[in-house]
Design a protein around this motif. Structure first.
Motif, PDB file in Angstrom:
ATOM      1  N   MET A   1       0.843  -1.183   0.000  1.00  0.00           N
ATOM      2  CA  MET A   1       0.000   0.000   0.000  1.00  0.00           C
ATOM      3  C   MET A   1       0.888   1.246   0.000  1.00  0.00           C
ATOM      4  N   THR A   2       0.416   2.232  -0.648  1.00  0.00           N
ATOM      5  CA  THR A   2       1.180   3.465  -0.670  1.00  0.00           C
ATOM      6  C   THR A   2       0.635   4.410   0.385  1.00  0.00           C
ATOM      7  N   ALA A  35     -10.839  -2.000  14.518  1.00  0.00           N
ATOM      8  CA  ALA A  35     -10.583  -0.634  14.093  1.00  0.00           C
ATOM      9  C   ALA A  35      -9.664  -0.680  12.881  1.00  0.00           C
ATOM     10  N   TYR A  36      -9.623   0.380  12.133  1.00  0.00           N
ATOM     11  CA  TYR A  36      -8.668   0.446  11.033  1.00  0.00           C
ATOM     12  C   TYR A  36      -7.973   1.785  11.076  1.00  0.00           C
ATOM     13  N   ARG A  37      -6.806   1.792  10.508  1.00  0.00           N
ATOM     14  CA  ARG A  37      -6.064   3.047  10.424  1.00  0.00           C
ATOM     15  C   ARG A  37      -6.726   3.934   9.402  1.00  0.00           C
ATOM     16  N   PHE A  38      -6.888   5.177   9.736  1.00  0.00           N
ATOM     17  CA  PHE A  38      -7.362   6.121   8.746  1.00  0.00           C
ATOM     18  C   PHE A  38      -6.162   6.601   7.961  1.00  0.00           C
ATOM     19  N   ARG A  39      -6.131   6.289   6.665  1.00  0.00           N
ATOM     20  CA  ARG A  39      -4.977   6.628   5.844  1.00  0.00           C
ATOM     21  C   ARG A  39      -5.373   7.705   4.868  1.00  0.00           C
ATOM     22  N   ARG A  40      -4.759   8.846   5.004  1.00  0.00           N
ATOM     23  CA  ARG A  40      -5.024   9.886   4.025  1.00  0.00           C
ATOM     24  C   ARG A  40      -4.185   9.547   2.805  1.00  0.00           C
ATOM     25  N   GLU A  82     -15.280  -8.889  -1.009  1.00  0.00           N
ATOM     26  CA  GLU A  82     -13.887  -8.878  -0.536  1.00  0.00           C
ATOM     27  C   GLU A  82     -13.722  -7.716   0.437  1.00  0.00           C
ATOM     28  N   ILE A  83     -13.245  -8.029   1.627  1.00  0.00           N
ATOM     29  CA  ILE A  83     -13.064  -6.982   2.642  1.00  0.00           C
ATOM     30  C   ILE A  83     -11.592  -6.578   2.668  1.00  0.00           C
ATOM     31  N   GLY A  84     -11.324  -5.278   2.517  1.00  0.00           N
ATOM     32  CA  GLY A  84      -9.939  -4.780   2.544  1.00  0.00           C
ATOM     33  C   GLY A  84      -9.234  -5.085   1.239  1.00  0.00           C
ATOM     34  N   SER A  85      -9.784  -4.595   0.139  1.00  0.00           N
ATOM     35  CA  SER A  85      -9.258  -4.948  -1.190  1.00  0.00           C
ATOM     36  C   SER A  85      -7.961  -4.220  -1.518  1.00  0.00           C
ATOM     37  N   ALA A 105     -16.019  -5.104  -3.809  1.00  0.00           N
ATOM     38  CA  ALA A 105     -14.783  -4.841  -3.061  1.00  0.00           C
ATOM     39  C   ALA A 105     -15.060  -3.745  -2.039  1.00  0.00           C
ATOM     40  N   VAL A 106     -14.673  -4.017  -0.804  1.00  0.00           N
ATOM     41  CA  VAL A 106     -14.898  -3.048   0.276  1.00  0.00           C
ATOM     42  C   VAL A 106     -13.551  -2.587   0.798  1.00  0.00           C
ATOM     43  N   GLU A 107     -13.369  -1.289   0.879  1.00  0.00           N
ATOM     44  CA  GLU A 107     -12.063  -0.752   1.303  1.00  0.00           C
ATOM     45  C   GLU A 107     -12.312   0.647   1.877  1.00  0.00           C
ATOM     46  N   ARG A 132     -16.980   2.074  -0.370  1.00  0.00           N
ATOM     47  CA  ARG A 132     -15.968   2.705   0.460  1.00  0.00           C
ATOM     48  C   ARG A 132     -16.478   2.775   1.896  1.00  0.00           C
ATOM     49  N   GLY A 133     -15.814   2.067   2.784  1.00  0.00           N
ATOM     50  CA  GLY A 133     -16.227   2.097   4.183  1.00  0.00           C
ATOM     51  C   GLY A 133     -15.700   0.881   4.922  1.00  0.00           C
ATOM     52  N   ASP A 134     -16.076   0.811   6.161  1.00  0.00           N
ATOM     53  CA  ASP A 134     -15.640  -0.270   7.039  1.00  0.00           C
ATOM     54  C   ASP A 134     -16.387  -1.566   6.684  1.00  0.00           C
ATOM     55  N   GLY A 135     -15.623  -2.626   6.471  1.00  0.00           N
ATOM     56  CA  GLY A 135     -16.210  -3.888   6.053  1.00  0.00           C
ATOM     57  C   GLY A 135     -17.243  -4.430   7.025  1.00  0.00           C
ATOM     58  N   VAL A 153     -10.964 -12.334   2.490  1.00  0.00           N
ATOM     59  CA  VAL A 153     -10.189 -11.410   3.334  1.00  0.00           C
ATOM     60  C   VAL A 153      -8.722 -11.771   3.118  1.00  0.00           C
ATOM     61  N   PHE A 154      -8.022 -10.951   2.340  1.00  0.00           N
ATOM     62  CA  PHE A 154      -6.627 -11.240   2.006  1.00  0.00           C
ATOM     63  C   PHE A 154      -5.705 -10.261   2.714  1.00  0.00           C
ATOM     64  N   PHE A 155      -4.832 -10.790   3.533  1.00  0.00           N
ATOM     65  CA  PHE A 155      -3.814 -10.012   4.238  1.00  0.00           C
ATOM     66  C   PHE A 155      -4.404  -8.872   5.066  1.00  0.00           C
ATOM     67  N   PRO A 156      -5.333  -9.211   5.961  1.00  0.00           N
ATOM     68  CA  PRO A 156      -5.873  -8.173   6.845  1.00  0.00           C
ATOM     69  C   PRO A 156      -4.758  -7.619   7.735  1.00  0.00           C
ATOM     70  N   ASP A 157      -4.893  -6.350   8.118  1.00  0.00           N
ATOM     71  CA  ASP A 157      -3.859  -5.726   8.963  1.00  0.00           C
ATOM     72  C   ASP A 157      -3.670  -6.563  10.227  1.00  0.00           C
ATOM     73  N   PRO A 158      -2.416  -6.949  10.539  1.00  0.00           N
ATOM     74  CA  PRO A 158      -2.198  -7.903  11.646  1.00  0.00           C
ATOM     75  C   PRO A 158      -2.264  -7.304  13.051  1.00  0.00           C
ATOM     76  N   LYS A 233       1.735  -7.030  -4.911  1.00  0.00           N
ATOM     77  CA  LYS A 233       2.989  -6.382  -4.529  1.00  0.00           C
ATOM     78  C   LYS A 233       3.230  -6.589  -3.033  1.00  0.00           C
ATOM     79  N   PHE A 234       2.146  -6.444  -2.285  1.00  0.00           N
ATOM     80  CA  PHE A 234       2.209  -6.587  -0.837  1.00  0.00           C
ATOM     81  C   PHE A 234       2.670  -8.000  -0.452  1.00  0.00           C
ATOM     82  N   GLU A 235       2.033  -8.995  -1.086  1.00  0.00           N
ATOM     83  CA  GLU A 235       2.374 -10.386  -0.776  1.00  0.00           C
ATOM     84  C   GLU A 235       3.790 -10.717  -1.273  1.00  0.00           C
TER      85      GLU A 235
HETATM   86  C1  LIG Z   1      -2.504  -5.125   4.497  1.00  0.00           C
HETATM   87  S1  LIG Z   1      -3.638  -4.445   3.402  1.00  0.00           S
HETATM   88  C2  LIG Z   1      -3.966  -5.782   2.258  1.00  0.00           C
HETATM   89  C3  LIG Z   1      -4.625  -5.320   0.990  1.00  0.00           C
HETATM   90  C4  LIG Z   1      -4.986  -6.378  -0.036  1.00  0.00           C
HETATM   91  N1  LIG Z   1      -6.005  -7.287   0.474  1.00  0.00           N
HETATM   92  C5  LIG Z   1      -3.755  -7.149  -0.534  1.00  0.00           C
HETATM   93  O1  LIG Z   1      -3.727  -8.358  -0.350  1.00  0.00           O
HETATM   94  O2  LIG Z   1      -2.854  -6.525  -1.095  1.00  0.00           O
HETATM   95  C6  LIG Z   1      -5.131  -4.402   4.386  1.00  0.00           C
HETATM   96  C7  LIG Z   1      -6.194  -3.508   3.779  1.00  0.00           C
HETATM   97  O3  LIG Z   1      -7.390  -3.634   4.519  1.00  0.00           O
HETATM   98  C8  LIG Z   1      -7.988  -2.353   4.630  1.00  0.00           C
HETATM   99  N2  LIG Z   1      -8.855  -2.412   5.827  1.00  0.00           N
HETATM  100  C9  LIG Z   1      -8.461  -2.550   7.109  1.00  0.00           C
HETATM  101  N3  LIG Z   1      -9.525  -2.622   7.938  1.00  0.00           N
HETATM  102  C10 LIG Z   1     -10.616  -2.534   7.139  1.00  0.00           C
HETATM  103  C11 LIG Z   1     -11.996  -2.540   7.397  1.00  0.00           C
HETATM  104  N4  LIG Z   1     -12.472  -2.672   8.643  1.00  0.00           N
HETATM  105  N5  LIG Z   1     -12.853  -2.428   6.348  1.00  0.00           N
HETATM  106  C12 LIG Z   1     -12.378  -2.300   5.069  1.00  0.00           C
HETATM  107  N6  LIG Z   1     -11.065  -2.281   4.764  1.00  0.00           N
HETATM  108  C13 LIG Z   1     -10.202  -2.408   5.782  1.00  0.00           C
HETATM  109  C14 LIG Z   1      -6.826  -1.401   4.738  1.00  0.00           C
HETATM  110  O4  LIG Z   1      -7.174  -0.091   4.356  1.00  0.00           O
HETATM  111  C15 LIG Z   1      -5.829  -2.040   3.782  1.00  0.00           C
HETATM  112  O5  LIG Z   1      -5.955  -1.533   2.474  1.00  0.00           O
END
Ligand SMILES: C[S@@+](CC[C@H](N)C(=O)[O-])C[C@H]1O[C@@H](n2cnc3c(N)ncnc32)[C@H](O)[C@@H]1O
Length: 254
Positions: A1-2, A35-40, A82-85, A105-107, A132-135, A153-158, A233-235
């Motif tokens: 992610m950028t 919770a999720y980080r608010f990323r500007r 897909e949550i967190g696309s 796709a939800v992001e 666009r919003g919280d999954g 749900v792929f690679f949710p924030d750990p 790219k992330f993976e």
């Molecule tokens: C680590 S990134 C992985 C992105 C993507 N799935 C991938 O595999 O490259 C996690 C993503 O989940 C999003 N995210 C985190 N919490 C979320 C939530 N509650 N609802 C929707 N998106 C969320 C973040 O903004 C971020 O883009």
């Protein structure tokens, strides 16, 4: 992610609160502290133009209105959320590979959605829509119960620090919520490269009585949609660092 994480509130998070909920709110049914980080982040000029012109066709912001998939896609087809696309690399590739499947796709991260919107336009992916919003809010308020063929749900924030674990997306409440939105036989597909999160995800999902675990290697053929993800790219970064990818599948019991 950028883009650097930009934080809101004194703990750097936003959303995930159930304050103000009344006893009959569905947030009580699926209690959460996620919770999720608010990323500007800023969109490039071309992305901004696409956004202004095409977001109303392909995207919407989270709301309290239940989505009508037939109206949204103009057809009746199996639906995956897909949550967190992220930047949408997997979303677009998987949607292109399975045109018979519809994908929402939800992001929360707008520049990520803008990137996906660009791919949708370039590749004429008519089977992708975005919210666009919280999954958790989207699943709770916008997705009808028993309606989904799949959830990804792929690679949710750990959230690696122990004191932040409560913010992880995949809590027991989220598993119950996801399961309630799946049709019987529908499948939740999760991937993570974070060992500690994987150790949390497995038992938490297994504890949800309405879900049964499938073997992510031998049961792939029993899933009603493709599980083949491109390496994002992330993976890719994780693989270079020799991180192990753990995949999980759960099927909603019939
Ligand atoms: C680590 S990134 C992985 C992105 C993507 N799935 C991938 O595999 O490259 C996690 C993503 O989940 C999003 N995210 C985190 N919490 C979320 C939530 N509650 N609802 C929707 N998106 C969320 C973040 O903004 C971020 O883009």
């Amino acid at each position: 992610m950028t883009g650097e994480p930009d934080v809101t509130g004194d703990d750097g998070t936003t959303a995930g609160r159930d304050d103000g909920a009344t006893p009959d709110d569905s947030s009580r049914l699926f209690p959460r502290v996620t919770a999720y980080r608010f990323r500007r982040g800023t969109m490039r000029p071309g992305q901004q133009r696409n956004w202004d012109e095409h977001w109303p066709t392909y995207g919407q912001n989270v709301s309290d209105e239940t989505v009508d998939p037939e109206a949204l896609f103009g057809r009746k087809a199996p639906l995956v959320v897909e949550i967190g696309s992220g930047t949408g690399t997997s979303t677009a590739a998987m949607a292109a590979a399975e045109p018979e499947l519809d994908v929402i796709a939800v992001e929360v991260y707008q520049p990520g959605l803008a990137q996906l919107l660009g791919m949708v336009l370039r590749e004429e992916l008519n089977n992708v829509r975005m919210i666009r919003g919280d999954g958790v809010d989207v699943l709770t308020n916008m997705i009808a119960p028993d309606s989904l063929t799949g959830v990804r749900v792929f690679f949710p924030d750990p959230w690696p620090k122990a004191r932040h674990h409560k913010r992880r997306l995949l809590q027991s409440g989220t598993f119950a919520l996801i399961s309630s939105r799946l049709k019987p036989g529908g499948v939740l597909h999760v991937a993570t490269d974070h060992v500690d999160y994987a150790e949390w995800i497995g038992p938490t999902g297994d504890a949800e009585p309405s879900l049964e675990r499938l073997d992510a290697t031998t049961d792939r053929g029993h899933v009603p949609f493709s599980l083949d993800r491109p390496v994002t790219k992330f993976e890719g970064k994780g693989l270079q660092e020799e991180r192990v990818i753990n995949e999980f599948l759960w099927r909603r019991r019939g």
